[in-house]
Design a protein around this motif. Structure first.
Motif, mmCIF file in Angstrom:
data_model
loop_
_atom_site.group_PDB
_atom_site.id
_atom_site.type_symbol
_atom_site.label_atom_id
_atom_site.label_comp_id
_atom_site.label_asym_id
_atom_site.label_seq_id
_atom_site.Cartn_x
_atom_site.Cartn_y
_atom_site.Cartn_z
ATOM 1 N N GLU A 169 0.842 -1.205 0.000
ATOM 2 C CA GLU A 169 0.000 0.000 0.000
ATOM 3 C C GLU A 169 0.873 1.250 0.000
ATOM 4 O OE1 GLU A 169 -2.966 0.292 3.113
ATOM 5 O OE2 GLU A 169 -3.131 2.437 2.790
ATOM 6 N N PHE A 170 1.927 1.244 0.794
ATOM 7 C CA PHE A 170 2.811 2.405 0.841
ATOM 8 C C PHE A 170 3.535 2.585 -0.492
ATOM 9 C CE2 PHE A 170 6.679 4.746 1.679
ATOM 10 C CZ PHE A 170 6.214 5.801 2.447
ATOM 11 N N ARG A 171 3.996 1.484 -1.079
ATOM 12 C CA ARG A 171 4.708 1.577 -2.365
ATOM 13 C C ARG A 171 3.825 2.186 -3.447
ATOM 14 N NH1 ARG A 171 6.499 -3.998 -4.012
ATOM 15 N NH2 ARG A 171 7.687 -2.944 -5.638
ATOM 16 N N LYS A 172 2.540 1.880 -3.411
ATOM 17 C CA LYS A 172 1.627 2.420 -4.423
ATOM 18 C C LYS A 172 1.334 3.893 -4.204
ATOM 19 C CE LYS A 172 -0.611 -2.007 -5.215
ATOM 20 N NZ LYS A 172 -1.745 -2.853 -4.863
ATOM 21 N N ASN A 173 1.415 4.337 -2.949
ATOM 22 C CA ASN A 173 1.055 5.714 -2.639
ATOM 23 C C ASN A 173 1.870 6.203 -1.436
ATOM 24 O OD1 ASN A 173 -0.279 8.161 -2.536
ATOM 25 N ND2 ASN A 173 -2.018 7.342 -1.393
ATOM 26 N N LYS A 203 8.943 0.986 -7.507
ATOM 27 C CA LYS A 203 8.099 0.542 -8.623
ATOM 28 C C LYS A 203 8.735 -0.682 -9.266
ATOM 29 C CE LYS A 203 5.513 4.265 -8.423
ATOM 30 N NZ LYS A 203 4.282 4.225 -7.733
ATOM 31 N N GLU A 204 7.904 -1.620 -9.639
ATOM 32 C CA GLU A 204 8.394 -2.783 -10.377
ATOM 33 C C GLU A 204 8.777 -2.334 -11.782
ATOM 34 O OE1 GLU A 204 8.950 -5.681 -9.084
ATOM 35 O OE2 GLU A 204 7.978 -5.250 -7.183
ATOM 36 N N SER A 205 9.873 -2.861 -12.310
ATOM 37 C CA SER A 205 10.272 -2.494 -13.670
ATOM 38 C C SER A 205 9.266 -3.071 -14.664
ATOM 39 C CB SER A 205 11.674 -2.993 -13.964
ATOM 40 O OG SER A 205 11.737 -4.374 -13.762
ATOM 41 N N GLU A 206 9.085 -2.339 -15.715
ATOM 42 C CA GLU A 206 8.065 -2.732 -16.701
ATOM 43 C C GLU A 206 8.666 -3.536 -17.818
ATOM 44 O OE1 GLU A 206 5.957 0.804 -17.856
ATOM 45 O OE2 GLU A 206 5.920 1.465 -15.801
#
Length: 108
Positions: A16-20, A105-108
């Motif tokens: 949750e923290f990583r997303k926002n 962020k996960e690499s795309e």
């Protein structure tokens, strides 16, 4: 009594923290963040804004709050979310002993 972070039950709050990293958080994540931020008796890692909306640096707040901040020779962050994530990772490790080897962020 102060809340103690449980690495297993509080694990969902990491994502949750990583997303926002900056903004409104759920009550559960706020509980975890408050527990990680509250260090009345010892040194604390903090994020220092060097230039508003442009540069952030990691520093250590000494146990005696009247003493000056101690700045790390760490990189200067130009993305606040990245800086907040680094502080979160370090505080999580200090609270749980568990190192988070995840990027923001996960690499795309």
């Amino acid at each position: 009594m102060r809340y103690r972070i449980d690495p297993e039950t509080d694990r969902p709050f990491i994502d949750e923290f990583r997303k926002n990293p900056v903004g409104n958080h759920s009550p559960g994540l706020m509980r975890v963040l408050n527990a990680m931020r509250y260090q009345p008796d010892g040194p604390q890692i903090v994020l220092f804004c060097r230039k508003p909306f442009a540069e952030w640096q990691i520093a250590h707040m000494p146990a005696d709050r009247r003493d000056p901040l101690i700045f790390e020779d760490s990189p200067i962050f130009t993305d606040r979310n990245e800086a907040e994530w680094e502080v979160f990772r370090r505080r999580w490790e200090a609270a749980t002993g568990e190192r988070l080897n995840l990027p923001l962020k996960e690499s795309e």
